[in-house]
Design an enzyme around this catalytic site. Structure first.
Site, PDB file in Angstrom:
ATOM      1  N   MET A  33      40.217  38.875  32.975  1.00 37.98           N
ATOM      2  CA  MET A  33      38.784  38.679  33.133  1.00 37.98           C
ATOM      3  C   MET A  33      38.177  39.759  34.026  1.00 37.98           C
ATOM      4  O   MET A  33      38.700  40.068  35.096  1.00 37.98           O
ATOM      5  CB  MET A  33      38.531  37.294  33.743  1.00 37.98           C
ATOM      6  CG  MET A  33      37.086  36.933  33.973  1.00 37.98           C
ATOM      7  SD  MET A  33      36.909  35.315  34.798  1.00 37.98           S
ATOM      8  CE  MET A  33      37.128  35.793  36.529  1.00 37.98           C
ATOM      9  N   SER A 107      46.614  37.759  33.674  1.00 36.68           N
ATOM     10  CA  SER A 107      45.652  36.682  33.879  1.00 36.68           C
ATOM     11  C   SER A 107      45.304  36.050  32.533  1.00 36.68           C
ATOM     12  O   SER A 107      46.196  35.725  31.759  1.00 36.68           O
ATOM     13  CB  SER A 107      44.429  37.219  34.627  1.00 36.68           C
ATOM     14  OG  SER A 107      43.634  36.165  35.121  1.00 36.68           O
ATOM     15  N   GLN A 108      44.011  35.904  32.207  1.00 35.84           N
ATOM     16  CA  GLN A 108      43.689  35.251  30.941  1.00 35.84           C
ATOM     17  C   GLN A 108      44.206  36.062  29.747  1.00 35.84           C
ATOM     18  O   GLN A 108      44.465  35.505  28.676  1.00 35.84           O
ATOM     19  CB  GLN A 108      42.187  35.012  30.807  1.00 35.84           C
ATOM     20  CG  GLN A 108      41.331  36.236  30.640  1.00 35.84           C
ATOM     21  CD  GLN A 108      39.841  35.899  30.500  1.00 35.84           C
ATOM     22  OE1 GLN A 108      39.387  34.826  30.899  1.00 35.84           O
ATOM     23  NE2 GLN A 108      39.074  36.810  29.919  1.00 35.84           N
ATOM     24  N   ASP A 225      48.104  32.355  44.711  1.00 37.11           N
ATOM     25  CA  ASP A 225      47.079  32.465  43.678  1.00 37.11           C
ATOM     26  C   ASP A 225      46.008  31.394  43.871  1.00 37.11           C
ATOM     27  O   ASP A 225      46.285  30.199  43.774  1.00 37.11           O
ATOM     28  CB  ASP A 225      47.723  32.307  42.289  1.00 37.11           C
ATOM     29  CG  ASP A 225      46.819  32.814  41.172  1.00 37.11           C
ATOM     30  OD1 ASP A 225      45.594  32.837  41.363  1.00 37.11           O
ATOM     31  OD2 ASP A 225      47.358  33.187  40.110  1.00 37.11           O
ATOM     32  N   HIS A 279      46.284  36.552  43.424  1.00 33.49           N
ATOM     33  CA  HIS A 279      46.152  36.742  41.980  1.00 33.49           C
ATOM     34  C   HIS A 279      46.018  38.219  41.606  1.00 33.49           C
ATOM     35  O   HIS A 279      45.168  38.933  42.150  1.00 33.49           O
ATOM     36  CB  HIS A 279      44.929  35.969  41.483  1.00 33.49           C
ATOM     37  CG  HIS A 279      44.792  35.943  39.995  1.00 33.49           C
ATOM     38  ND1 HIS A 279      45.656  35.249  39.181  1.00 33.49           N
ATOM     39  CD2 HIS A 279      43.890  36.532  39.165  1.00 33.49           C
ATOM     40  CE1 HIS A 279      45.286  35.399  37.923  1.00 33.49           C
ATOM     41  NE2 HIS A 279      44.233  36.178  37.885  1.00 33.49           N
TER      42      HIS A 279
END
Length: 305
Positions: A33, A107-108, A225, A279
């Site tokens: 993202m 991540s995503q 995270d 993260h």
């Protein structure tokens, strides 16, 4: 030539034969993202590190849309199902990827890379590595930097109702949002995550078969995270209605093996890794180690009798 020299010669021939029949696979990476495919400070740097570790290896960074700007926007707004179809079509059109690939998602992008394994049937994936991916979804919409206008716009839209018809179809993060206190709404209205996670219980059998066909799945979780909530989602864990963390092996999905994770684990092909940091705080050493360990071509073992 003495017998020892003959044996060494034969072993060398076998080694060369093994290497010529096992080529180095290209690598496909998918950003997270707020990022883009080709930013020199992020994915561009990662792409270069992979290329350094795997000389002469083709590395492709996924871009959704025709420009980097469109790619960044697509990380917040759009329909994930449509985006996956588009990425699948794009990857299948690249000649260098037709013999198989290794996948790495951030991540995503890790969640979407895993969905690509399940849905893009013609893409032959050997190993999947994900970093801080929300595989089980998120119970809170990810936070944003104060100056990130697009990200904060996404959060404002999501606050109006993640399961409302417009938001669920147009805000990317809403499509992997999972409220443990509103599971009925999640199952009924979420247009993406229940399908790929088997929550809808009418998941195509091919999804599981393609996960089980992986040579290796490596799931990386960050020790501190706070972006992915719960952090255990990176390992397919989640939280109950009281906020208590549920480990992957305690989920019904794992026990009944909806996705094939238990089969992967019991055959030694599922690896859960924790790295220190927040993260996406990935050290170059950790990245190089992961690439070398899981993507580098290894000669087959030789058995001498």
């Amino acid at each position: 030539m003495d017998i020892f020299s003959i044996i060494l010669t034969l072993l060398g021939v076998q080694l060369v034969h093994g290497l010529t029949h096992h080529k180095q696979l290209p690598v496909v990476i998918w950003h997270g993202m707020g990022d883009t495919c080709c930013d020199n400070q992020t994915m561009g740097a990662i792409r270069q590190i992979i290329a350094d570790e795997l000389p002469n290896t083709y590395v492709h960074s996924v871009r959704v849309g025709s420009t980097e700007g469109a790619d960044r926007t697509a990380g917040f707004f759009g329909n994930v199902n449509t985006q996956l179809d588009s990425v699948c079509t794009d990857l299948l059109s690249i000649p260098e990827l037709r013999g198989g690939v290794n996948l790495m998602g951030f991540s995503q992008g890790g969640l979407f890379a895993r969905a690509l394994v399940q849905r893009c049937s013609a893409l032959k994936v050997q190993t999947l590595v994900t970093w801080g991916a929300p595989h089980s979804g998120v119970s809170q919409i990810p936070s944003c930097a104060q100056h990130d206008t697009m990200c904060n716009w996404m959060r404002r839209m999501a606050s109006r109702g993640v399961y409302s018809w417009y938001v669920r179809d147009h805000v990317v993060q809403a499509q992997y949002f999972k409220d443990p206190n509103r599971l009925d709404e999640y199952l009924e209205r979420n247009v993406f995550l229940p399908d790929i996670n088997g929550d809808s219980r009418d998941q195509p059998l091919e999804y599981r078969e393609r996960i089980v066909a992986l040579e290796k799945m490596v799931l990386v979780r960050f020790s501190n995270d706070s972006m992915i909530c719960p952090a255990g989602s990176s390992w397919f864990g989640f939280v109950d209605e009281n906020g208590g963390e549920i480990g992957v092996e305690d989920t019904r999905m794992y026990r009944e093996d909806w996705l094939g994770l238990r089969e992967l684990n019991e055959s030694g092909r599922l690896e859960l890794v924790q790295v220190e940091g927040t993260h996406m705080q990935i050290s170059e050493r950790d990245l190089r180690s992961m690439v070398s360990k899981h993507f580098a071509l290894r000669a087959p073992l030789l058995h001498v009798q």
